[in-house]
Design a protein around this motif. Structure first.
Motif, PDB file in Angstrom:
ATOM      1  N   LYS A   1       0.672  -1.058  -0.035  1.00 20.34           N
ATOM      2  CA  LYS A   1       0.070  -0.036   0.055  1.00 20.34           C
ATOM      3  C   LYS A   1       0.739   1.260   0.163  1.00 20.34           C
ATOM      4  O   LYS A   1       0.350   2.356  -0.253  1.00 20.34           O
ATOM      5  CB  LYS A   1      -0.900  -0.013   1.057  1.00 20.34           C
ATOM      6  N   LEU A   2       2.126   1.133   0.319  1.00 16.51           N
ATOM      7  CA  LEU A   2       2.996   2.314   0.048  1.00 16.51           C
ATOM      8  C   LEU A   2       3.081   2.690  -1.133  1.00 16.51           C
ATOM      9  O   LEU A   2       3.134   4.108  -1.365  1.00 16.51           O
ATOM     10  CB  LEU A   2       4.459   2.013   0.706  1.00 16.51           C
ATOM     11  N   LEU A   3       3.065   2.071  -2.083  1.00 14.70           N
ATOM     12  CA  LEU A   3       2.828   2.445  -3.570  1.00 14.70           C
ATOM     13  C   LEU A   3       1.381   3.205  -3.941  1.00 14.70           C
ATOM     14  O   LEU A   3       1.687   4.213  -4.436  1.00 14.70           O
ATOM     15  CB  LEU A   3       2.783   1.210  -4.543  1.00 14.70           C
ATOM     16  N   PHE A   4       0.498   2.935  -3.176  1.00 15.15           N
ATOM     17  CA  PHE A   4      -0.733   3.640  -3.235  1.00 15.15           C
ATOM     18  C   PHE A   4      -0.574   5.271  -2.598  1.00 15.15           C
ATOM     19  O   PHE A   4      -0.926   6.205  -3.265  1.00 15.15           O
ATOM     20  CB  PHE A   4      -1.894   2.921  -2.709  1.00 15.15           C
ATOM     21  N   VAL A   5       0.211   5.090  -1.643  1.00  8.24           N
ATOM     22  CA  VAL A   5       0.384   6.440  -0.602  1.00  8.24           C
ATOM     23  C   VAL A   5       1.352   7.468  -1.547  1.00  8.24           C
ATOM     24  O   VAL A   5       0.781   8.394  -1.491  1.00  8.24           O
ATOM     25  CB  VAL A   5       1.112   6.022   0.437  1.00  8.24           C
ATOM     26  N   PHE A   6       2.161   6.734  -2.554  1.00  2.89           N
ATOM     27  CA  PHE A   6       2.929   7.693  -3.199  1.00  2.89           C
ATOM     28  C   PHE A   6       2.072   8.236  -4.231  1.00  2.89           C
ATOM     29  O   PHE A   6       2.372   9.375  -4.718  1.00  2.89           O
ATOM     30  CB  PHE A   6       4.079   6.865  -3.846  1.00  2.89           C
ATOM     31  N   ARG A   7       1.056   7.575  -4.917  1.00  2.21           N
ATOM     32  CA  ARG A   7      -0.106   7.959  -5.913  1.00  2.21           C
ATOM     33  C   ARG A   7      -0.646   9.153  -5.222  1.00  2.21           C
ATOM     34  O   ARG A   7      -0.775  10.160  -5.789  1.00  2.21           O
ATOM     35  CB  ARG A   7      -0.765   7.012  -6.315  1.00  2.21           C
ATOM     36  N   LEU A   8      -1.060   9.002  -4.157  1.00  2.00           N
ATOM     37  CA  LEU A   8      -1.890  10.019  -3.317  1.00  2.00           C
ATOM     38  C   LEU A   8      -1.159  11.368  -3.045  1.00  2.00           C
ATOM     39  O   LEU A   8      -1.539  12.409  -3.090  1.00  2.00           O
ATOM     40  CB  LEU A   8      -2.505   9.435  -2.217  1.00  2.00           C
ATOM     41  N   LEU A   9       0.260  11.198  -2.627  1.00  2.00           N
ATOM     42  CA  LEU A   9       1.147  12.236  -2.441  1.00  2.00           C
ATOM     43  C   LEU A   9       1.240  12.809  -3.807  1.00  2.00           C
ATOM     44  O   LEU A   9       1.420  14.173  -3.876  1.00  2.00           O
ATOM     45  CB  LEU A   9       2.273  11.879  -2.059  1.00  2.00           C
ATOM     46  N   ASP A  10       1.451  12.126  -5.005  1.00  2.00           N
ATOM     47  CA  ASP A  10       1.433  12.968  -6.273  1.00  2.00           C
ATOM     48  C   ASP A  10       0.336  13.855  -6.623  1.00  2.00           C
ATOM     49  O   ASP A  10       0.352  14.897  -7.122  1.00  2.00           O
ATOM     50  CB  ASP A  10       1.639  11.791  -7.267  1.00  2.00           C
ATOM     51  N   GLU A  11      -0.915  13.208  -6.269  1.00  2.87           N
ATOM     52  CA  GLU A  11      -2.091  14.097  -6.402  1.00  2.87           C
ATOM     53  C   GLU A  11      -2.048  15.355  -5.422  1.00  2.87           C
ATOM     54  O   GLU A  11      -2.560  16.390  -5.968  1.00  2.87           O
ATOM     55  CB  GLU A  11      -3.376  13.381  -6.164  1.00  2.87           C
ATOM     56  N   ALA A  12      -1.650  15.076  -4.370  1.00  2.00           N
ATOM     57  CA  ALA A  12      -1.603  16.394  -3.266  1.00  2.00           C
ATOM     58  C   ALA A  12      -0.585  17.460  -3.799  1.00  2.00           C
ATOM     59  O   ALA A  12      -0.727  18.777  -4.005  1.00  2.00           O
ATOM     60  CB  ALA A  12      -0.910  16.035  -2.038  1.00  2.00           C
ATOM     61  N   ARG A  13       0.481  16.987  -4.571  1.00  2.00           N
ATOM     62  CA  ARG A  13       1.394  17.679  -5.127  1.00  2.00           C
ATOM     63  C   ARG A  13       0.811  18.571  -6.338  1.00  2.00           C
ATOM     64  O   ARG A  13       1.183  19.586  -6.573  1.00  2.00           O
ATOM     65  CB  ARG A  13       2.870  17.095  -5.463  1.00  2.00           C
ATOM     66  N   LEU A  14       0.194  17.806  -7.078  1.00  2.00           N
ATOM     67  CA  LEU A  14      -0.474  18.312  -8.422  1.00  2.00           C
ATOM     68  C   LEU A  14      -1.418  19.517  -7.890  1.00  2.00           C
ATOM     69  O   LEU A  14      -1.699  20.579  -8.620  1.00  2.00           O
ATOM     70  CB  LEU A  14      -1.286  17.416  -9.147  1.00  2.00           C
ATOM     71  N   ALA A  15      -2.235  19.217  -6.908  1.00  2.00           N
ATOM     72  CA  ALA A  15      -3.162  20.443  -6.415  1.00  2.00           C
ATOM     73  C   ALA A  15      -2.252  21.584  -6.003  1.00  2.00           C
ATOM     74  O   ALA A  15      -2.566  22.417  -6.156  1.00  2.00           O
ATOM     75  CB  ALA A  15      -3.758  19.898  -5.045  1.00  2.00           C
ATOM     76  N   CYS A  16      -1.154  21.168  -5.213  1.00  2.00           N
ATOM     77  CA  CYS A  16      -0.303  22.636  -5.076  1.00  2.00           C
ATOM     78  C   CYS A  16       0.236  23.235  -6.119  1.00  2.00           C
ATOM     79  O   CYS A  16       0.343  24.357  -6.321  1.00  2.00           O
ATOM     80  CB  CYS A  16       1.164  21.963  -4.300  1.00  2.00           C
ATOM     81  N   GLU A  17       0.492  22.269  -7.295  1.00  3.06           N
ATOM     82  CA  GLU A  17       1.167  23.037  -8.458  1.00  3.06           C
ATOM     83  C   GLU A  17      -0.121  24.161  -9.202  1.00  3.06           C
ATOM     84  O   GLU A  17       0.183  24.733  -9.695  1.00  3.06           O
ATOM     85  CB  GLU A  17       1.392  22.042  -9.336  1.00  3.06           C
ATOM     86  N   PHE A  18      -1.316  23.472  -8.871  1.00  6.00           N
ATOM     87  CA  PHE A  18      -2.390  24.216  -9.504  1.00  6.00           C
ATOM     88  C   PHE A  18      -2.958  25.260  -8.604  1.00  6.00           C
ATOM     89  O   PHE A  18      -4.084  25.752  -8.713  1.00  6.00           O
ATOM     90  CB  PHE A  18      -3.726  23.256  -9.887  1.00  6.00           C
ATOM     91  N   GLY A  19      -2.141  25.740  -7.551  1.00  3.92           N
ATOM     92  CA  GLY A  19      -2.461  26.726  -6.742  1.00  3.92           C
ATOM     93  C   GLY A  19      -2.802  26.575  -5.268  1.00  3.92           C
ATOM     94  O   GLY A  19      -3.083  27.715  -4.425  1.00  3.92           O
ATOM     95  N   TYR A  20      -3.262  25.316  -4.930  1.00  5.20           N
ATOM     96  CA  TYR A  20      -3.344  25.207  -3.604  1.00  5.20           C
ATOM     97  C   TYR A  20      -2.490  25.123  -2.535  1.00  5.20           C
ATOM     98  O   TYR A  20      -1.346  24.862  -2.841  1.00  5.20           O
ATOM     99  CB  TYR A  20      -4.143  23.529  -3.539  1.00  5.20           C
ATOM    100  N   ASP A  21      -2.844  25.672  -1.273  1.00  6.47           N
ATOM    101  CA  ASP A  21      -1.745  25.590  -0.257  1.00  6.47           C
ATOM    102  C   ASP A  21      -2.097  24.275   0.484  1.00  6.47           C
ATOM    103  O   ASP A  21      -3.125  24.037   1.187  1.00  6.47           O
ATOM    104  CB  ASP A  21      -1.807  26.709   0.754  1.00  6.47           C
ATOM    105  N   VAL A  22      -1.449  23.401   0.138  1.00  8.21           N
ATOM    106  CA  VAL A  22      -1.669  21.762   0.611  1.00  8.21           C
ATOM    107  C   VAL A  22      -1.043  21.321   1.898  1.00  8.21           C
ATOM    108  O   VAL A  22       0.517  21.725   1.993  1.00  8.21           O
ATOM    109  CB  VAL A  22      -1.181  21.023  -0.359  1.00  8.21           C
ATOM    110  N   THR A  23      -1.621  20.771   2.716  1.00  7.90           N
ATOM    111  CA  THR A  23      -1.039  20.108   4.084  1.00  7.90           C
ATOM    112  C   THR A  23      -1.450  18.473   3.955  1.00  7.90           C
ATOM    113  O   THR A  23      -2.743  18.404   3.710  1.00  7.90           O
ATOM    114  CB  THR A  23      -1.552  21.074   5.225  1.00  7.90           C
ATOM    115  N   VAL A  24      -0.501  17.739   4.052  1.00  2.00           N
ATOM    116  CA  VAL A  24      -0.665  16.276   3.889  1.00  2.00           C
ATOM    117  C   VAL A  24      -0.508  15.713   5.348  1.00  2.00           C
ATOM    118  O   VAL A  24       0.039  16.088   6.118  1.00  2.00           O
ATOM    119  CB  VAL A  24       0.500  15.544   2.994  1.00  2.00           C
TER     120      VAL A  24
END
Length: 345
Positions: free
Chosen positions: A35-58
């Motif tokens: 499941k750590l592989l899945f966690v990495f995917r979810l981190l990538d989505e959080a980072r994408l949100a940041c690139e599109f302007g969100y201030d993201v806290t994981v």
């Protein structure tokens, strides 16, 4: 609270991932992956949100040390998974670690964190909660916000909720490690939303043209099978209203007592009720309404992909796919207007 300076652009986002372990808990349920592989995917989505302007806290709510795991450190560093190029900084990470004895009660620990951060100003603009094998994406957040605003502008936000539908697929990703599947390689006929297919008659088409909206797939009835989604997205206004008005019937503090959406005083370990979003549909009175013309955009892949491989369990639902689900809904009488939708509940 939310990051300082939040409010510019799309605002701030709290991205909460609940993870009991790396998959050992469900080894006896046809899961052989990590499941750590899945966690990495979810981190990538959080980072994408940041690139599109969100201030993201994981945030990680876990029964093991996610952030301290050497494989996590290596996997994050290898692809700069926490580094947001837009800001030039790493997204902040919060971890709340519990002992393995927490078991199912881990499912509501994200609410404790939400309450803690809610009381610390400023509040986040958007809150997203997901179990570690749900491929919730930045795009799901965007679609929720767009449709939530449309519903709110018409006074329907206390009745309809633009939720998601989870599915599994038989289409493997040949470049992925064993046990990992690629949802983007699956079309509607390769996607199996097994839970709503247990009660397909409960999925009805609702035409809301009378208030300037389109057609929705309305999940009528507060049935666990059709509403369980293992993740959810809520904006700040939605959280505030739910916390003030939503009754909680699972808490042991009094049936139908209100005001416990945040920091529930509960010992209940019913996972589906908390991280699965069933509280929204059982006790908060919301109806899941998925925009029909954007239905594929509201599908979320259950990355463990283990239910489809469990002999004798749910197998009749895996004989039908997403296209079949929509076809069955379209053959039923259409519900016209919000009153007809509410009357059928």
């Amino acid at each position: 609270g939310a990051p300082a300076g939040a409010g510019a652009g799309p605002g701030s986002l709290l991205w909460m991932i609940t993870s009991y372990d790396r998959g050992r808990r469900i080894r006896d349920q046809e899961f052989g992956g990590d499941k750590l592989l899945f966690v990495f995917r979810l981190l990538d989505e959080a980072r994408l949100a940041c690139e599109f302007g969100y201030d993201v806290t994981v945030a990680f709510l876990s029964a093991y040390d996610v952030v301290g795991d050497p494989d996590f450190t290596a996997g994050v560093a290898g692809k700069n998974r926490t580094r947001c190029a837009r800001t030039g900084e790493d997204m902040p990470i919060v971890q709340r670690r519990y002992p393995p004895s927490v078991r199912g009660a881990l499912a509501w620990k994200h609410r404790i964190l939400m309450k803690e951060l809610w009381d610390a100003e400023p509040k986040f603009d958007v809150y997203a909660s997901m179990e570690d094998d749900m491929y919730l994406t930045f795009h799901h957040v965007q679609r929720y916000r767009a449709h939530m605003e449309a519903l709110r502008s018409r006074g329907l936000d206390d009745r309809l909720y633009p939720g998601v539908v989870r599915y599994e697929t038989r289409v493997p990703n040949p470049t992925a490690p064993p046990g990992e599947f690629d949802p983007l390689s699956a079309e509607l006929h390769d996607q199996f939303p097994w839970e709503p297919l247990r009660s397909p008659g409960r999925i009805r088409i609702a035409d809301l043209g009378d208030v300037g909206l389109g057609k929705y797939a309305a999940f009528t009835g507060g049935y666990k099978a059709i509403n369980h989604q293992a993740c959810w997205v809520l904006d700040r206004a939605h959280v505030a209203r739910l916390n003030a008005t939503c009754p909680l019937n699972k808490s042991g503090v009094g049936a139908r007592k209100k005001g416990y959406f945040l920091a529930p005083k509960s010992t209940s370990g019913e996972v589906e009720y908390w991280t699965g979003a069933l509280q929204l549909f059982h006790d908060c009175g919301l109806i899941k309404a998925v925009p029909l013309d954007e239905f594929p955009m509201f599908l979320v892949h259950h990355m463990s992909n283990n239910k489809i491989k469990m002999p004798g369990r749910n197998q009749n639902q895996f004989d039908m796919n997403t296209r079949d689900l929509l076809d069955m809904a379209m053959k039923q009488p259409v519900l016209h207007g919000i009153d007809e939708v509410m009357d059928i509940m």
